[in-house]
Write an enzyme that holds these catalytic residues in place. Sequence first.
Site, PDB file in Angstrom:
ATOM      1  N   GLU A 147      13.474   2.872 -11.249  1.00 37.03           N
ATOM      2  CA  GLU A 147      13.814   3.203  -9.873  1.00 37.03           C
ATOM      3  C   GLU A 147      14.347   1.994  -9.108  1.00 37.03           C
ATOM      4  O   GLU A 147      13.953   0.859  -9.359  1.00 37.03           O
ATOM      5  CB  GLU A 147      12.570   3.760  -9.164  1.00 37.03           C
ATOM      6  N   CYS A 168      15.865  -2.963  -3.323  1.00 44.10           N
ATOM      7  CA  CYS A 168      14.705  -3.374  -4.116  1.00 44.10           C
ATOM      8  C   CYS A 168      14.987  -3.014  -5.575  1.00 44.10           C
ATOM      9  O   CYS A 168      15.197  -1.853  -5.908  1.00 44.10           O
ATOM     10  CB  CYS A 168      13.468  -2.640  -3.591  1.00 44.10           C
ATOM     11  N   CYS A 206       5.372  -2.221 -16.449  1.00 47.16           N
ATOM     12  CA  CYS A 206       4.897  -3.579 -16.190  1.00 47.16           C
ATOM     13  C   CYS A 206       3.696  -3.853 -17.085  1.00 47.16           C
ATOM     14  O   CYS A 206       2.931  -2.951 -17.402  1.00 47.16           O
ATOM     15  CB  CYS A 206       4.494  -3.724 -14.720  1.00 47.16           C
ATOM     16  N   CYS A 241      -2.010  -4.790 -12.476  1.00 46.65           N
ATOM     17  CA  CYS A 241      -2.659  -5.009 -11.174  1.00 46.65           C
ATOM     18  C   CYS A 241      -3.333  -3.698 -10.770  1.00 46.65           C
ATOM     19  O   CYS A 241      -2.745  -2.621 -10.882  1.00 46.65           O
ATOM     20  CB  CYS A 241      -1.645  -5.448 -10.131  1.00 46.65           C
ATOM     21  N   CYS A 254      -1.637  -1.007  -8.184  1.00 46.64           N
ATOM     22  CA  CYS A 254      -0.200  -0.739  -8.292  1.00 46.64           C
ATOM     23  C   CYS A 254       0.057   0.461  -9.189  1.00 46.64           C
ATOM     24  O   CYS A 254      -0.491   0.561 -10.293  1.00 46.64           O
ATOM     25  CB  CYS A 254       0.513  -1.966  -8.842  1.00 46.64           C
ATOM     26  N   GLY A 286       8.071  -3.936 -12.536  1.00 44.29           N
ATOM     27  CA  GLY A 286       8.083  -5.034 -13.501  1.00 44.29           C
ATOM     28  C   GLY A 286       7.806  -6.400 -12.906  1.00 44.29           C
ATOM     29  O   GLY A 286       7.770  -6.571 -11.686  1.00 44.29           O
ATOM     30  N   GLU A 287       7.593  -7.358 -13.797  1.00 42.95           N
ATOM     31  CA  GLU A 287       7.369  -8.746 -13.393  1.00 42.95           C
ATOM     32  C   GLU A 287       8.627  -9.538 -13.773  1.00 42.95           C
ATOM     33  O   GLU A 287       8.857  -9.810 -14.968  1.00 42.95           O
ATOM     34  CB  GLU A 287       6.117  -9.292 -14.095  1.00 42.95           C
ATOM     35  N   SER A 343      10.046 -11.762  -6.381  1.00 38.77           N
ATOM     36  CA  SER A 343       8.607 -11.640  -6.155  1.00 38.77           C
ATOM     37  C   SER A 343       7.878 -11.704  -7.489  1.00 38.77           C
ATOM     38  O   SER A 343       8.234 -11.020  -8.441  1.00 38.77           O
ATOM     39  CB  SER A 343       8.317 -10.298  -5.466  1.00 38.77           C
ATOM     40  N   SER A 396       2.785 -12.534  -4.938  1.00 37.64           N
ATOM     41  CA  SER A 396       1.793 -11.493  -4.667  1.00 37.64           C
ATOM     42  C   SER A 396       0.412 -12.116  -4.749  1.00 37.64           C
ATOM     43  O   SER A 396      -0.156 -12.239  -5.832  1.00 37.64           O
ATOM     44  CB  SER A 396       1.943 -10.374  -5.701  1.00 37.64           C
ATOM     45  N   LEU A 397      -0.125 -12.503  -3.609  1.00 31.49           N
ATOM     46  CA  LEU A 397      -1.402 -13.225  -3.596  1.00 31.49           C
ATOM     47  C   LEU A 397      -2.587 -12.249  -3.518  1.00 31.49           C
ATOM     48  O   LEU A 397      -3.441 -12.235  -4.382  1.00 31.49           O
ATOM     49  CB  LEU A 397      -1.421 -14.216  -2.425  1.00 31.49           C
ATOM     50  N   HIS A 398      -2.674 -11.493  -2.451  1.00 35.93           N
ATOM     51  CA  HIS A 398      -3.609 -10.366  -2.305  1.00 35.93           C
ATOM     52  C   HIS A 398      -5.083 -10.716  -2.190  1.00 35.93           C
ATOM     53  O   HIS A 398      -5.906  -9.837  -1.922  1.00 35.93           O
ATOM     54  CB  HIS A 398      -3.452  -9.337  -3.433  1.00 35.93           C
ATOM     55  N   ASN A 412      -0.201   1.375  -0.143  1.00 34.42           N
ATOM     56  CA  ASN A 412       0.413   2.691  -0.304  1.00 34.42           C
ATOM     57  C   ASN A 412      -0.303   3.425  -1.414  1.00 34.42           C
ATOM     58  O   ASN A 412      -0.269   2.993  -2.567  1.00 34.42           O
ATOM     59  CB  ASN A 412       1.900   2.548  -0.654  1.00 34.42           C
ATOM     60  N   CYS A 416       6.304   0.157  -1.502  1.00 34.04           N
ATOM     61  CA  CYS A 416       5.779  -0.863  -2.425  1.00 34.04           C
ATOM     62  C   CYS A 416       4.664  -0.274  -3.271  1.00 34.04           C
ATOM     63  O   CYS A 416       3.743   0.344  -2.755  1.00 34.04           O
ATOM     64  CB  CYS A 416       5.136  -2.018  -1.657  1.00 34.04           C
TER      65      CYS A 416
HETATM   66  N1  SAH Z   1       5.453  -8.122 -10.358  1.00 35.34           N
HETATM   67  C1  SAH Z   1       6.038  -8.645  -9.153  1.00 35.34           C
HETATM   68  C2  SAH Z   1       7.083  -7.728  -8.592  1.00 35.34           C
HETATM   69  C3  SAH Z   1       6.567  -6.403  -8.059  1.00 35.34           C
HETATM   70  S1  SAH Z   1       6.726  -6.529  -6.363  1.00 35.34           S
HETATM   71  C4  SAH Z   1       4.950  -8.985  -8.167  1.00 35.34           C
HETATM   72  O1  SAH Z   1       3.788  -8.705  -8.454  1.00 35.34           O
HETATM   73  O2  SAH Z   1       5.229  -9.596  -7.143  1.00 35.34           O
HETATM   74  C5  SAH Z   1       5.844  -5.233  -5.716  1.00 35.34           C
HETATM   75  C6  SAH Z   1       5.043  -5.674  -4.506  1.00 35.34           C
HETATM   76  O3  SAH Z   1       4.348  -4.528  -4.004  1.00 35.34           O
HETATM   77  C7  SAH Z   1       4.020  -6.692  -4.881  1.00 35.34           C
HETATM   78  O4  SAH Z   1       3.713  -7.571  -3.851  1.00 35.34           O
HETATM   79  C8  SAH Z   1       2.849  -5.793  -5.153  1.00 35.34           C
HETATM   80  O5  SAH Z   1       1.670  -6.519  -5.145  1.00 35.34           O
HETATM   81  C9  SAH Z   1       2.972  -4.799  -4.030  1.00 35.34           C
HETATM   82  N2  SAH Z   1       2.264  -3.554  -4.315  1.00 35.34           N
HETATM   83  C10 SAH Z   1       1.948  -3.053  -5.516  1.00 35.34           C
HETATM   84  N3  SAH Z   1       1.279  -1.902  -5.392  1.00 35.34           N
HETATM   85  C11 SAH Z   1       1.176  -1.661  -4.082  1.00 35.34           C
HETATM   86  C12 SAH Z   1       0.613  -0.580  -3.328  1.00 35.34           C
HETATM   87  N4  SAH Z   1       0.042   0.464  -3.929  1.00 35.34           N
HETATM   88  N5  SAH Z   1       0.715  -0.635  -1.989  1.00 35.34           N
HETATM   89  C13 SAH Z   1       1.331  -1.673  -1.394  1.00 35.34           C
HETATM   90  N6  SAH Z   1       1.874  -2.706  -2.054  1.00 35.34           N
HETATM   91  C14 SAH Z   1       1.794  -2.699  -3.379  1.00 35.34           C
END
Ligand code: SAH
Length: 367
Positions: free
Chosen positions: A95, A108, A115, A119, A122, A168-169, A200, A222-224, A298, A341
């Site tokens: 997508e 995007c 992937c 995580c 995700c 993907g990463e 990212s 993507s720190l989180h 999301n 996202c």
């Molecule tokens: N693998 C890379 C690229 C993916 S980017 C990365 O991890 O950065 C996708 C972004 O959306 C990342 O910041 C990811 O952490 C965030 N994301 C993933 N699942 C999500 C969700 N359910 N709700 C909101 N953000 C999410």
Amino acid sequence: MTDTVTTNLLDLDRAGLVDFFSARGEKAFRATQVMKWVYGQGVTDFGQMTNISKGLRGELQAAATLAMPTVVADNLSDDGSRKWLLQMADGNCIEAVFIPEAERGTLCVSSQVGCMLNCSFCSTATQGFNRNLSTGEIIAQLWVAARALGQTSDGERRISNVVMMGMGEPLLNYDNVVRAMGIMLDDYGYGLSKRRITLSTAGVVPMLKQLREDCDVSLAVSLHAPDDLLRNQLVPLNKKYPIRELLDACKDYVGEGRRRVTFEYVMLAGINDSDAHARQLVRCLEGVPAKVNLIPFNPFPETRYQRSSNNRIQRFFEILNGAGVVTITRKTRGDDIDAACGQLAGEFRDRTRRRERAQNISGMTNQ
Ligand code: SAH
């Protein structure tokens, strides 16, 4: 002898095209001619490339392709976001999402079919992993979107920004991603500036150093979570590259200049969204040229997480902001068409058999 191996010219950047043509005894300018047709005019039929001699056109038809994916679905969100489901030659689907805003239009882009990182919050992760995308399959996402949006080389540039934030990463498909970004940056490609491309990553530390040397686009991480214990649960890659190492690599990436790294922080109710987490995050980012992007979670089917309340997100924002950390809360876009996202899922066969394994585990606990 007949040459049965055809080259997909979308897999080649300008240097690659120059090599391709010089191997056929052609001049280097053929490379930019073809790029102008493909990326500027949206033409993929060699027969229509009228400034190329008939003989060479025939040769190209025999030896090369410009293979575009098939658009299997094209969905428009109420907020103007648009999502394409694209099918590759091998049947896998990925997508790409376009997000229009007043000042810019952001595409995007996906870098892998699925992937590997798993995580926990995700949706792409729940689908497992199939394979890396080729350079051609990455750049084709821009081509398809630009055509669908009616972008022309001399007209308005609808896609002004690209974020490598789809499925993907990107740093685990390094060569193809860097080559595709090279085409995005090329004046004969999409002519974007490095500032307008953001990669990212979940934090593949060794590749950050390499990226800085090869193609230092804007960086998002993507720190989180502000501590390793929590981040290990949310982003398992953290067990390999913990926060301190990651932040040091981020500092090196931006160097002494004025650039900042964007840190993405998904807001998960009751998990990483307390006042204490916010204060810890402030301390964690001390000395790092940072911008924080708070992303309301999301949801997707079968997730165990919930989005933090607006009040909680606001409070978290205020703590960061009050401590001088540049922070924005990302608006949720395209969630009515599952384009937000973390909602990108595509359609493909998982080669890691993650789903099956997960089902077996839940089957065992149900007995
Ligand atoms: N693998 C890379 C690229 C993916 S980017 C990365 O991890 O950065 C996708 C972004 O959306 C990342 O910041 C990811 O952490 C965030 N994301 C993933 N699942 C999500 C969700 N359910 N709700 C909101 N953000 C999410």
